[in-house]
Design a protein around this motif. Structure first.
Motif, PDB file in Angstrom:
ATOM      1  N   ALA A  12     -51.069   9.342  20.825  1.00 41.71           N
ATOM      2  CA  ALA A  12     -50.299   8.699  19.753  1.00 41.71           C
ATOM      3  C   ALA A  12     -49.108   7.897  20.256  1.00 41.71           C
ATOM      4  CB  ALA A  12     -49.807   9.762  18.772  1.00 41.71           C
ATOM      5  N   THR A  13     -48.641   8.198  21.466  1.00 47.16           N
ATOM      6  CA  THR A  13     -47.447   7.516  21.974  1.00 47.16           C
ATOM      7  C   THR A  13     -47.758   6.176  22.649  1.00 47.16           C
ATOM      8  OG1 THR A  13     -47.711   8.902  23.913  1.00 47.16           O
ATOM      9  CG2 THR A  13     -46.068   9.604  22.298  1.00 47.16           C
ATOM     10  N   GLY A  14     -49.034   5.921  22.945  1.00 48.59           N
ATOM     11  CA  GLY A  14     -49.415   4.705  23.675  1.00 48.59           C
ATOM     12  C   GLY A  14     -49.508   3.491  22.765  1.00 48.59           C
ATOM     13  N   ALA A  37     -50.111  13.862  22.796  1.00 50.12           N
ATOM     14  CA  ALA A  37     -50.077  13.004  23.982  1.00 50.12           C
ATOM     15  C   ALA A  37     -50.059  13.892  25.217  1.00 50.12           C
ATOM     16  CB  ALA A  37     -48.871  12.064  23.919  1.00 50.12           C
ATOM     17  N   SER A  38     -49.504  13.384  26.306  1.00 49.91           N
ATOM     18  CA  SER A  38     -49.496  14.156  27.561  1.00 49.91           C
ATOM     19  C   SER A  38     -48.374  15.202  27.511  1.00 49.91           C
ATOM     20  CB  SER A  38     -49.249  13.213  28.738  1.00 49.91           C
ATOM     21  OG  SER A  38     -47.883  12.887  28.788  1.00 49.91           O
ATOM     22  N   PRO A  39     -48.377  16.122  28.463  1.00 51.01           N
ATOM     23  CA  PRO A  39     -47.280  17.099  28.517  1.00 51.01           C
ATOM     24  C   PRO A  39     -45.920  16.415  28.680  1.00 51.01           C
ATOM     25  CG  PRO A  39     -49.106  17.789  29.930  1.00 51.01           C
ATOM     26  CD  PRO A  39     -49.433  16.407  29.458  1.00 51.01           C
ATOM     27  N   ARG A  40     -45.904  15.164  29.175  1.00 54.25           N
ATOM     28  CA  ARG A  40     -44.631  14.442  29.327  1.00 54.25           C
ATOM     29  C   ARG A  40     -43.949  14.218  27.976  1.00 54.25           C
ATOM     30  NH1 ARG A  40     -48.265  11.816  32.723  1.00 54.25           N
ATOM     31  NH2 ARG A  40     -48.906  10.397  31.079  1.00 54.25           N
ATOM     32  N   SER A  41     -44.750  14.010  26.937  1.00 52.64           N
ATOM     33  CA  SER A  41     -44.188  13.715  25.605  1.00 52.64           C
ATOM     34  C   SER A  41     -44.135  14.952  24.714  1.00 52.64           C
ATOM     35  CB  SER A  41     -45.062  12.661  24.897  1.00 52.64           C
ATOM     36  OG  SER A  41     -45.208  11.525  25.698  1.00 52.64           O
ATOM     37  N   ALA A  42     -44.945  15.952  25.035  1.00 52.15           N
ATOM     38  CA  ALA A  42     -45.072  17.112  24.145  1.00 52.15           C
ATOM     39  C   ALA A  42     -43.747  17.827  23.954  1.00 52.15           C
ATOM     40  CB  ALA A  42     -46.114  18.079  24.711  1.00 52.15           C
ATOM     41  N   GLY A  52     -37.678   3.619  22.988  1.00 57.28           N
ATOM     42  CA  GLY A  52     -37.631   2.715  24.132  1.00 57.28           C
ATOM     43  C   GLY A  52     -38.975   2.120  24.502  1.00 57.28           C
ATOM     44  N   ARG A  53     -40.061   2.592  23.868  1.00 62.24           N
ATOM     45  CA  ARG A  53     -41.364   1.968  24.167  1.00 62.24           C
ATOM     46  C   ARG A  53     -42.198   1.711  22.920  1.00 62.24           C
ATOM     47  NH1 ARG A  53     -45.523   6.343  26.420  1.00 62.24           N
ATOM     48  NH2 ARG A  53     -44.580   8.248  25.682  1.00 62.24           N
ATOM     49  N   TRP A  54     -41.532   1.783  21.746  1.00 57.91           N
ATOM     50  CA  TRP A  54     -42.225   1.402  20.508  1.00 57.91           C
ATOM     51  C   TRP A  54     -42.484  -0.092  20.581  1.00 57.91           C
ATOM     52  CZ3 TRP A  54     -44.843   3.707  16.780  1.00 57.91           C
ATOM     53  CH2 TRP A  54     -45.115   3.013  15.603  1.00 57.91           C
ATOM     54  N   ILE A 187     -52.208  -9.430  26.656  1.00 53.82           N
ATOM     55  CA  ILE A 187     -51.679  -8.378  27.537  1.00 53.82           C
ATOM     56  C   ILE A 187     -51.585  -7.023  26.836  1.00 53.82           C
ATOM     57  CG2 ILE A 187     -50.431 -10.010  29.005  1.00 53.82           C
ATOM     58  CD1 ILE A 187     -47.846  -9.128  27.612  1.00 53.82           C
ATOM     59  N   SER A 188     -51.535  -6.996  25.486  1.00 47.30           N
ATOM     60  CA  SER A 188     -51.515  -5.695  24.799  1.00 47.30           C
ATOM     61  C   SER A 188     -52.839  -4.962  25.036  1.00 47.30           C
ATOM     62  CB  SER A 188     -51.260  -5.863  23.302  1.00 47.30           C
ATOM     63  OG  SER A 188     -52.251  -6.678  22.721  1.00 47.30           O
ATOM     64  N   GLY A 189     -53.890  -5.694  25.407  1.00 49.30           N
ATOM     65  CA  GLY A 189     -55.166  -5.069  25.740  1.00 49.30           C
ATOM     66  C   GLY A 189     -55.065  -4.172  26.965  1.00 49.30           C
TER      67      GLY A 189
HETATM   68  P1  NAP Z   1     -51.327   3.479  26.861  1.00 48.78           P
HETATM   69  O1  NAP Z   1     -50.373   2.633  26.116  1.00 48.78           O
HETATM   70  O2  NAP Z   1     -51.140   3.642  28.328  1.00 48.78           O
HETATM   71  O3  NAP Z   1     -51.314   4.951  26.166  1.00 48.78           O
HETATM   72  C1  NAP Z   1     -51.983   6.045  26.748  1.00 48.78           C
HETATM   73  C2  NAP Z   1     -51.849   7.300  25.891  1.00 48.78           C
HETATM   74  O4  NAP Z   1     -52.583   8.355  26.560  1.00 48.78           O
HETATM   75  C3  NAP Z   1     -50.397   7.802  25.750  1.00 48.78           C
HETATM   76  O5  NAP Z   1     -50.233   8.392  24.487  1.00 48.78           O
HETATM   77  C4  NAP Z   1     -50.301   8.874  26.830  1.00 48.78           C
HETATM   78  O6  NAP Z   1     -49.355   9.883  26.561  1.00 48.78           O
HETATM   79  C5  NAP Z   1     -51.696   9.475  26.759  1.00 48.78           C
HETATM   80  N1  NAP Z   1     -51.989  10.193  28.005  1.00 48.78           N
HETATM   81  C6  NAP Z   1     -51.947   9.705  29.261  1.00 48.78           C
HETATM   82  N2  NAP Z   1     -52.236  10.699  30.150  1.00 48.78           N
HETATM   83  C7  NAP Z   1     -52.466  11.816  29.416  1.00 48.78           C
HETATM   84  C8  NAP Z   1     -52.802  13.165  29.724  1.00 48.78           C
HETATM   85  N3  NAP Z   1     -52.932  13.577  30.992  1.00 48.78           N
HETATM   86  N4  NAP Z   1     -52.983  14.037  28.706  1.00 48.78           N
HETATM   87  C9  NAP Z   1     -52.838  13.663  27.427  1.00 48.78           C
HETATM   88  N5  NAP Z   1     -52.496  12.392  27.058  1.00 48.78           N
HETATM   89  C10 NAP Z   1     -52.315  11.487  28.044  1.00 48.78           C
HETATM   90  O7  NAP Z   1     -52.824   2.985  26.667  1.00 48.78           O
HETATM   91  P2  NAP Z   1     -53.435   2.063  25.462  1.00 48.78           P
HETATM   92  O8  NAP Z   1     -53.313   0.629  25.768  1.00 48.78           O
HETATM   93  O9  NAP Z   1     -52.916   2.566  24.175  1.00 48.78           O
HETATM   94  O10 NAP Z   1     -54.982   2.374  25.606  1.00 48.78           O
HETATM   95  C11 NAP Z   1     -55.544   3.621  25.237  1.00 48.78           C
HETATM   96  C12 NAP Z   1     -57.028   3.543  25.447  1.00 48.78           C
HETATM   97  O11 NAP Z   1     -57.576   2.579  24.543  1.00 48.78           O
HETATM   98  C13 NAP Z   1     -57.427   3.085  26.859  1.00 48.78           C
HETATM   99  O12 NAP Z   1     -58.568   3.800  27.257  1.00 48.78           O
HETATM  100  C14 NAP Z   1     -57.740   1.613  26.671  1.00 48.78           C
HETATM  101  O13 NAP Z   1     -58.672   1.166  27.617  1.00 48.78           O
HETATM  102  C15 NAP Z   1     -58.321   1.596  25.272  1.00 48.78           C
HETATM  103  N6  NAP Z   1     -58.225   0.332  24.547  1.00 48.78           N
HETATM  104  C16 NAP Z   1     -57.064  -0.364  24.499  1.00 48.78           C
HETATM  105  C17 NAP Z   1     -57.029  -1.532  23.740  1.00 48.78           C
HETATM  106  C18 NAP Z   1     -55.788  -2.343  23.622  1.00 48.78           C
HETATM  107  O14 NAP Z   1     -55.865  -3.426  23.029  1.00 48.78           O
HETATM  108  N7  NAP Z   1     -54.661  -1.878  24.130  1.00 48.78           N
HETATM  109  C19 NAP Z   1     -58.142  -1.968  23.043  1.00 48.78           C
HETATM  110  C20 NAP Z   1     -59.298  -1.220  23.104  1.00 48.78           C
HETATM  111  C21 NAP Z   1     -59.324  -0.087  23.850  1.00 48.78           C
HETATM  112  P3  NAP Z   1     -47.850   9.822  27.176  1.00 48.78           P
HETATM  113  O15 NAP Z   1     -47.129   8.773  26.388  1.00 48.78           O
HETATM  114  O16 NAP Z   1     -47.329  11.186  26.946  1.00 48.78           O
HETATM  115  O17 NAP Z   1     -47.987   9.448  28.622  1.00 48.78           O
END
Ligand code: NAP
Length: 362
Positions: A12-14, A37-42, A52-54, A187-189
């Motif tokens: 949810a934080t990504g 999310a990861s243990p970093r955010s839990a 800071g990253r919204w 780049i949001s991809g």
């Molecule tokens: P992101 O911004 O890097 O977010 C990653 C998320 O995964 C964060 O919530 C992060 O939590 C969590 N996470 C990372 N390591 C973890 C762990 N060990 N345990 C539990 N949670 C963990 O990535 P994103 O761009 O949102 O992309 C997410 C996925 O969607 C990727 O597989 C990407 O390929 C795919 N995708 C992205 C897009 C796009 O347009 N961005 C489109 C289609 C598909 P923390 O914040 O706690 O680290």
């Protein structure tokens, strides 16, 4: 729809997770009751975890600000007990994602995944709701095979293919056979903004790892036919893709050249895409665009900034229709990568699964 469903967001934080949280704010059927999310955010409030990253222009929705972020793995059972479905937007290695998604499904949760890990798993449907809604039937087999009752896994395809697969589907009566596509991807991809990826200002990067293979193969499963316990990919269409990262915040554009069995005239092309017989129209789903594909006759459209939000980011824009010397026709198409291509597309999939009775209140 009288029902209301409890939804969790894993990751949810990504970047994509934030989109889920934002699009689900005020959703008529789904209420976010868990963010993980990861243990970093839990252990922190959601608002503090994304401080800071919204990355969105809208603010963090009120309903989730105070929710405490849980750990996707360590808190899986507690999360599963409080939701009917989860949207998965984790960025982790494929093996871990497969394991996590299967664990939640085995705990009775409907898993709607944005990840690629299960896209080629035989009993998992890869859905574009307006293109292959009939593939949801694979879930009957999936549940029977795996002994799941309310649990399921359904995935959405890669963000890069959304625009041209929709357009080519609308043109299927003309027999598209060979497709050459160059995608220009935001780049949001990559989960980035210009603040977090300043190297992308004023440059074009000709390589996106793994993207070309996904862009060439995934449409063939989506257009494939449902057989006993699997989808047989379509074999008589060839796609060749070049995927390029461009300095744009949101919006994936594709320049496409197509050879057809019977090339449509320009009038037939425009009629086919704008009058596409959308197979899910009758369900009147909350996130569905009224008009899936908009055609632009102007020479300089579609443009990412002007057209990516068409139909709240759920529509496809197409234009630059021209004859092709090497193929038959060329066009340019556009879709919003984090809405239609990620969170919005997944929410629409979940709505379809509710409408077809696959997601129920537990
Ligand atoms: P992101 O911004 O890097 O977010 C990653 C998320 O995964 C964060 O919530 C992060 O939590 C969590 N996470 C990372 N390591 C973890 C762990 N060990 N345990 C539990 N949670 C963990 O990535 P994103 O761009 O949102 O992309 C997410 C996925 O969607 C990727 O597989 C990407 O390929 C795919 N995708 C992205 C897009 C796009 O347009 N961005 C489109 C289609 C598909 P923390 O914040 O706690 O680290």
């Amino acid at each position: 729809m009288a029902n209301s469903f409890r939804a969790g967001v894993l990751g949810a934080t990504g970047m994509v997770g934030q989109r889920f949280v934002s699009l689900l704010d005020g959703h008529p059927w789904f209420t976010v009751t868990a963010v993980a999310a990861s243990p970093r955010s839990a252990g922190r409030s959601y608002e503090a975890a994304v401080d800071g990253r919204w990355a969105l222009e809208t603010s963090v929705p009120e309903g989730v600000r105070e929710l405490i972020v849980q750990a996707v793995e360590a808190d899986a059972e507690a999360i599963a007990a409080g939701v009917d479905l989860v949207f998965c937007a984790l960025d982790l290695d494929k093996e871990s994602i497969r394991r996590i998604e299967e664990r939640y499904a085995a705990l009775g949760v409907a898993v709607i995944s944005n990840n690629s890990a299960h896209r080629w798993t035989a009993d998992v449907p890869m859905l574009m709701p307006e293109v292959n809604p009939e593939h949801v039937k694979l879930i009957d087999y999936q549940r029977q095979q795996r002994g799941w009752d309310t649990g399921l896994i359904a995935v959405k395809p890669n963000c890069s293919i959304q625009s041209y697969v929709s357009v080519l589907t609308a043109l299927r009566e003309f027999g598209p056979r060979a497709v050459q596509v160059t995608s220009m991807q935001a780049i949001s991809g990559a989960g980035k903004t210009f603040a977090t990826w300043p190297e992308m200002v004023d440059t074009v990067n000709p390589y996106i790892s793994g993207e070309e293979e996904k862009s060439e193969r995934e449409p063939l499963k989506i257009w494939g036919s449902l057989t006993d316990g699997a989808i047989a990919p379509l074999e008589d269409v060839t796609i060749e893709a070049t995927c390029v990262r461009v300095p744009v915040s949101d919006g994936h554009m594709a320049a496409v050249a197509v050879r057809f069995d019977r090339p449509p005239s320009h009038e037939e092309f425009v009629k086919a895409v704008t009058e596409y017989d959308n197979p899910i129209r009758q369900y009147d789903l909350p996130s569905a665009p009224q008009q899936l594909i908009a055609y632009h006759a102007e020479d300089d459209r579609p443009q990412t900034r002007l057209d990516r939000d068409y139909e709240r980011g759920m529509g496809i824009s197409v234009g630059r229709l021209r004859d092709s010397t090497l193929s038959d026709l060329q066009f340019v198409s556009l879709s919003h990568n984090t809405i239609r291509g990620a969170a919005g597309g997944a929410i629409l999939m979940a709505e379809l699964l509710v409408a077809k009775g696959y997601i129920t209140n537990r």
